[in-house]
Scaffold this motif. Structure first.
Motif, PDB file in Angstrom:
ATOM      1  N   LYS A 117     -91.419 -92.264  40.674  1.00  0.00           N
ATOM      2  CA  LYS A 117     -90.325 -91.968  41.606  1.00  0.00           C
ATOM      3  C   LYS A 117     -89.462 -93.193  41.884  1.00  0.00           C
ATOM      4  CE  LYS A 117     -92.763 -88.232  44.013  1.00  0.00           C
ATOM      5  NZ  LYS A 117     -93.325 -87.767  45.317  1.00  0.00           N
ATOM      6  N   GLU A 118     -89.995 -94.362  41.568  1.00  0.00           N
ATOM      7  CA  GLU A 118     -89.298 -95.606  41.882  1.00  0.00           C
ATOM      8  C   GLU A 118     -88.879 -96.399  40.644  1.00  0.00           C
ATOM      9  OE1 GLU A 118     -88.601 -96.193  44.997  1.00  0.00           O
ATOM     10  OE2 GLU A 118     -89.819 -94.540  45.759  1.00  0.00           O
ATOM     11  N   LEU A 119     -89.588 -96.191  39.526  1.00  0.00           N
ATOM     12  CA  LEU A 119     -89.391 -97.044  38.361  1.00  0.00           C
ATOM     13  C   LEU A 119     -89.127 -96.245  37.088  1.00  0.00           C
ATOM     14  CD1 LEU A 119     -92.412 -99.474  38.948  1.00  0.00           C
ATOM     15  CD2 LEU A 119     -90.029 -99.830  39.671  1.00  0.00           C
ATOM     16  N   SER A 120     -88.517 -96.907  36.117  1.00  0.00           N
ATOM     17  CA  SER A 120     -88.314 -96.310  34.797  1.00  0.00           C
ATOM     18  C   SER A 120     -89.618 -96.409  34.006  1.00  0.00           C
ATOM     19  CB  SER A 120     -87.212 -97.051  34.048  1.00  0.00           C
ATOM     20  OG  SER A 120     -87.632 -98.372  33.726  1.00  0.00           O
ATOM     21  N   ALA A 121     -89.657 -95.737  32.866  1.00  0.00           N
ATOM     22  CA  ALA A 121     -90.851 -95.778  32.014  1.00  0.00           C
ATOM     23  C   ALA A 121     -91.148 -97.202  31.553  1.00  0.00           C
ATOM     24  CB  ALA A 121     -90.669 -94.860  30.813  1.00  0.00           C
ATOM     25  N   ASP A 122     -90.110 -97.958  31.184  1.00  0.00           N
ATOM     26  CA  ASP A 122     -90.298 -99.339  30.743  1.00  0.00           C
ATOM     27  C   ASP A 122     -90.827-100.207  31.885  1.00  0.00           C
ATOM     28  OD1 ASP A 122     -89.455 -98.785  28.193  1.00  0.00           O
ATOM     29  OD2 ASP A 122     -87.388 -99.483  28.512  1.00  0.00           O
ATOM     30  N   GLU A 123     -90.353 -99.973  33.080  1.00  0.00           N
ATOM     31  CA  GLU A 123     -90.821-100.746  34.227  1.00  0.00           C
ATOM     32  C   GLU A 123     -92.278-100.423  34.556  1.00  0.00           C
ATOM     33  OE1 GLU A 123     -86.725-101.432  36.819  1.00  0.00           O
ATOM     34  OE2 GLU A 123     -87.760 -99.514  36.956  1.00  0.00           O
TER      35      GLU A 123
END
Length: 223
Positions: free
Chosen positions: A122-128
């Motif tokens: 909910k807060e980050l992208s897949a890479d993050e």
């Protein structure tokens, strides 16, 4: 490869001791909170989040995960200890009861894992999220994958995909592991699988390792 693994083992050992000492008693809970908060902050800093509110929110999600994992394993270990004490010399009975506890722990971990990743999602992208996973496992995946590429420069694309997939699977398990040693054990397990695969592909891993060490020494001599 052994050189990298030995180095990681020393790192893991020190971190494990710090975690164990910080969480050893009720009095040390504040210290434990400080340890996991600092650790989580370092993980989030890699993401370069400039919004302080979002930074704190992501950090707190990771802190909560560390605490939840710690609670699960502390409860498991306390129950296992009690079973062993009550079973006395009947080790077979103790083993069966502890296996039941571990089965329940695995179910708890699976649920916690799913919830945790959903919160991060909910807060980050897949890479993050991948970077968070690497942070929680001391970057063993990218370090080990890079070591394989350096040791075996002639790997095919399909072989690279296999190696990467197994290391990612190891990381997925390692983020839920009880200690840094057990995180390392997950990577060790999959590294064995990778080495067996590469041997079946025709690589002489002992010879490749020796040649790799020579190249490393030659590089170091030039620097």
């Amino acid at each position: 490869m052994k050189r990298y693994i030995i180095m990681l083992m020393f790192i893991f050992s020190g971190i494990a001791m710090a975690f164990a000492q910080a969480a050893s008693s009720g009095t040390d809970q504040d210290n434990y909170t400080q340890v996991i908060t600092q650790r989580s902050s370092k993980i989030v800093m890699v993401l370069s989040i400039t919004d302080s509110v979002k930074f704190k929110k992501v950090r707190d999600i990771i802190v909560e995960q560390y605490r939840s994992l710690n609670d699960i394993y502390n409860s498991r270990n306390a129950k296992a200890k009690q079973i062993k004490e009550q079973s006395g010399d009947d080790k077979a009975a103790a083993t069966i009861k502890i296996a039941d506890i571990d089965s329940n722990v695995n179910k708890q971990l699976k649920t916690l894992h799913t919830v945790y990743l959903a919160k991060l999602g909910k807060e980050l992208s897949a890479d993050e999220i991948d970077k968070v996973k690497d942070g929680m496992t001391y970057r063993v995946y990218p370090i080990t994958y890079g070591a394989y590429l350096d040791e075996l420069p002639n790997l095919t694309d399909s072989q690279k995909v296999k190696i990467k997939g197994w290391l990612i699977e190891a990381r997925e398990n390692a983020i839920d592991a009880e200690s840094s040693e057990k995180k390392h054990a997950w990577f060790g397990k999959f590294k064995g699988r990778i080495n067996n695969y590469l041997s079946a592909q025709g690589y002489d891993m002992k010879k490749e390792g020796e040649e790799w060490q020579k190249r490393i020494k030659e590089r170091n001599a030039k620097n």
